[in-house]
Write a protein that holds these residues in place. Structure first.
Motif, short mmCIF file in Angstrom:
data_model
loop_
_atom_site.label_atom_id
_atom_site.label_comp_id
_atom_site.label_asym_id
_atom_site.label_seq_id
_atom_site.Cartn_x
_atom_site.Cartn_y
_atom_site.Cartn_z
N ILE A 114 0.85 -1.18 0.00
CA ILE A 114 0.00 0.00 0.00
C ILE A 114 0.89 1.23 0.00
O ILE A 114 0.64 2.21 -0.69
N THR A 115 1.97 1.14 0.79
CA THR A 115 2.84 2.29 1.02
C THR A 115 3.68 2.69 -0.19
O THR A 115 4.37 3.69 -0.15
N GLU A 116 3.62 1.89 -1.27
CA GLU A 116 4.36 2.29 -2.47
C GLU A 116 3.43 2.85 -3.54
O GLU A 116 3.88 3.26 -4.60
N GLY A 117 2.15 2.84 -3.26
CA GLY A 117 1.20 3.37 -4.24
C GLY A 117 1.35 4.88 -4.37
O GLY A 117 1.73 5.56 -3.43
N ARG A 118 1.06 5.39 -5.55
CA ARG A 118 1.15 6.84 -5.77
C ARG A 118 0.17 7.57 -4.87
O ARG A 118 0.48 8.61 -4.32
N TRP A 119 -1.02 6.99 -4.73
CA TRP A 119 -2.03 7.60 -3.86
C TRP A 119 -1.49 7.77 -2.45
O TRP A 119 -1.62 8.83 -1.84
N PHE A 120 -0.83 6.74 -1.95
CA PHE A 120 -0.32 6.79 -0.59
C PHE A 120 0.72 7.89 -0.44
O PHE A 120 0.72 8.66 0.50
N ARG A 121 1.62 7.96 -1.44
CA ARG A 121 2.69 8.95 -1.35
C ARG A 121 2.14 10.38 -1.41
O ARG A 121 2.61 11.27 -0.72
N ARG A 122 1.12 10.55 -2.26
CA ARG A 122 0.54 11.89 -2.37
C ARG A 122 -0.12 12.28 -1.05
O ARG A 122 0.08 13.37 -0.53
N GLU A 123 -0.87 11.37 -0.49
CA GLU A 123 -1.59 11.63 0.77
C GLU A 123 -0.63 11.94 1.91
O GLU A 123 -0.97 12.66 2.85
N HIS A 124 0.58 11.38 1.83
CA HIS A 124 1.54 11.53 2.94
C HIS A 124 2.76 12.37 2.58
O HIS A 124 3.78 12.28 3.25
N ASP A 125 2.63 13.21 1.54
CA ASP A 125 3.84 13.89 1.05
C ASP A 125 4.39 14.90 2.04
O ASP A 125 5.55 15.31 1.94
N GLU A 126 3.60 15.29 3.04
CA GLU A 126 4.12 16.27 3.99
C GLU A 126 4.97 15.63 5.10
O GLU A 126 5.55 16.31 5.94
N ILE A 137 7.77 5.18 15.02
CA ILE A 137 7.02 4.73 13.85
C ILE A 137 7.66 3.48 13.24
O ILE A 137 7.03 2.43 13.16
N GLY A 138 8.93 3.61 12.83
CA GLY A 138 9.66 2.43 12.37
C GLY A 138 9.45 2.08 10.92
O GLY A 138 10.38 1.70 10.22
N SER A 139 8.21 2.20 10.45
CA SER A 139 7.90 1.80 9.08
C SER A 139 6.61 2.51 8.64
O SER A 139 5.69 2.67 9.44
N ALA A 140 6.57 2.91 7.39
CA ALA A 140 5.35 3.54 6.87
C ALA A 140 4.16 2.60 6.98
O ALA A 140 3.01 3.02 7.08
N ALA A 141 4.46 1.29 6.99
CA ALA A 141 3.41 0.28 7.07
C ALA A 141 2.79 0.22 8.47
O ALA A 141 1.78 -0.45 8.68
N ASN A 142 3.40 0.92 9.43
CA ASN A 142 2.89 0.94 10.80
C ASN A 142 1.82 2.03 10.92
O ASN A 142 1.95 2.99 11.68
N CYS A 143 0.74 1.88 10.15
CA CYS A 143 -0.32 2.89 10.06
C CYS A 143 -0.78 3.36 11.45
O CYS A 143 -1.03 4.54 11.67
N GLY A 144 -0.88 2.39 12.37
CA GLY A 144 -1.44 2.67 13.69
C GLY A 144 -0.62 3.64 14.52
O GLY A 144 -1.13 4.21 15.48
#
Lengths: 163, 132
Positions: A114-126, A137-144
């Motif tokens: 999920i974390t490599e999708g363009r949508w994900f990167r755009r949503e989290h670009d800040e 955090i440790g990893s972008a996949a650690n959504c929680g």
């Protein structure tokens, strides 16, 4: 000794209840399609929510889920394999509730992350690159870590708190 | 229609509950370990050593902590893991299928092989021996 046996008994009964719940959940899904908010399934929640949050099916297209479910014995460097029956139940749930369109938001047709999708990167670009790797955090996949209600399938803005 | 499903479900539940008699995960593991003639009982001390032994990159304690009475953390995903010792978490080591599933996965991830019945029994014996 006796108490641990009693626990085993209780545990098996709760497993039975879990499967009973699956029967009812899936009939709800068949009855009214994907209109329900945050569709859920107890087998998926249990199996796919043990090492990380159970990533909601809406974040990846069906092709991605099929590929993920076909390679669980080598799942991002860990063994996440399960028996064929359980896998089939989960795959059905995931593909039924998957992201509908793939080309507009995803870099490839069937990304495994999920974390490599363009949508994900755009949503989290800040969020700065270093932030993702910080201890909390440790990893972008650690959504929680940031989406406090992620384990319940909710990603609303008001539940976000970046540590 | 709904009623049929409900009654069927209830029957399935009662059936499953009747099968749910006293399955201690250690029973099957003990039987498997005894197949080896040299087997002379499980050892908590060996279990503790195995738990803290580093394999490829990780040991069991990497995710479950060196003192499994404490909550752990998945080393890759960061997700919290409930304590592994039954004294802190009575649900642990009660479901044979769950225990076998995770030994298979985690011994593979840590040691790149399956654990033997004796090793599994050693670890369970150690985890159960931990007191407050």
């Amino acid at each position: 000794m006796n108490t641990s046996k009693a626990h085993a008994g209780l545990r098996s009964i709760s497993t039975a209840l879990l499967y009973l719940a699956v029967i009812s959940t899936s009939s709800v899904v068949w009855a009214d399609g994907a209109t329900k908010p945050a569709p859920t399934n107890p087998v998926w929640q249990e199996e796919c929510g043990s090492c990380h949050i159970a990533y909601p099916p809406r974040f990846l297209p069906a092709e991605s889920w099929q590929q993920l479910m076909g390679s669980l014995e080598d799942h991002f460097g860990t063994d996440a394999s399960i028996d064929a029956g359980t896998a089939a139940t989960i795959e059905t749930f995931l593909t039924r509730n998957a992201k509908r369109s793939k080309t507009d938001t995803m870099a490839t047709d069937a990304p495994l992350r999920i974390t490599e999708g363009r949508w994900f990167r755009r949503e989290h670009d800040e969020i700065a690159a270093a932030k993702w790797k910080s201890a909390a955090i440790g990893s972008a996949a650690n959504c929680g870590a940031c989406h406090r209600e992620a384990d319940k399938g909710s990603f609303r803005e008001r539940d976000i708190k970046v540590p | 229609m709904k009623q049929t499903v409900f009654v069927g479900g209830l029957a399935a539940l009662l059936f499953a509950a009747s099968l749910a008699r006293a399955a201690d995960p250690l029973d099957a593991i003990t039987a498997a370990a005894q197949a080896d003639k040299s087997f002379s009982g499980f050892s908590a001390a060996r279990g503790e050593t195995l738990f803290r032994t580093k394999g490829k990159d990780w040991s069991c304690s990497t995710c479950h902590t060196a003192d499994p009475r404490n909550p752990g953390r998945h080393t890759v995903t960061g997700k919290a893991i409930q304590p592994m010792a039954p004294v802190s978490n009575p649900k642990r080591l009660t479901d044979p299928a769950k225990v076998e599933k995770w030994f298979k996965r985690n011994c593979g991830d840590v040691f790149d092989r399956e654990c033997t019945a004796r090793e599994k029994g050693d670890v369970i014996t150690w985890l159960r021996s931990l007191a407050r």
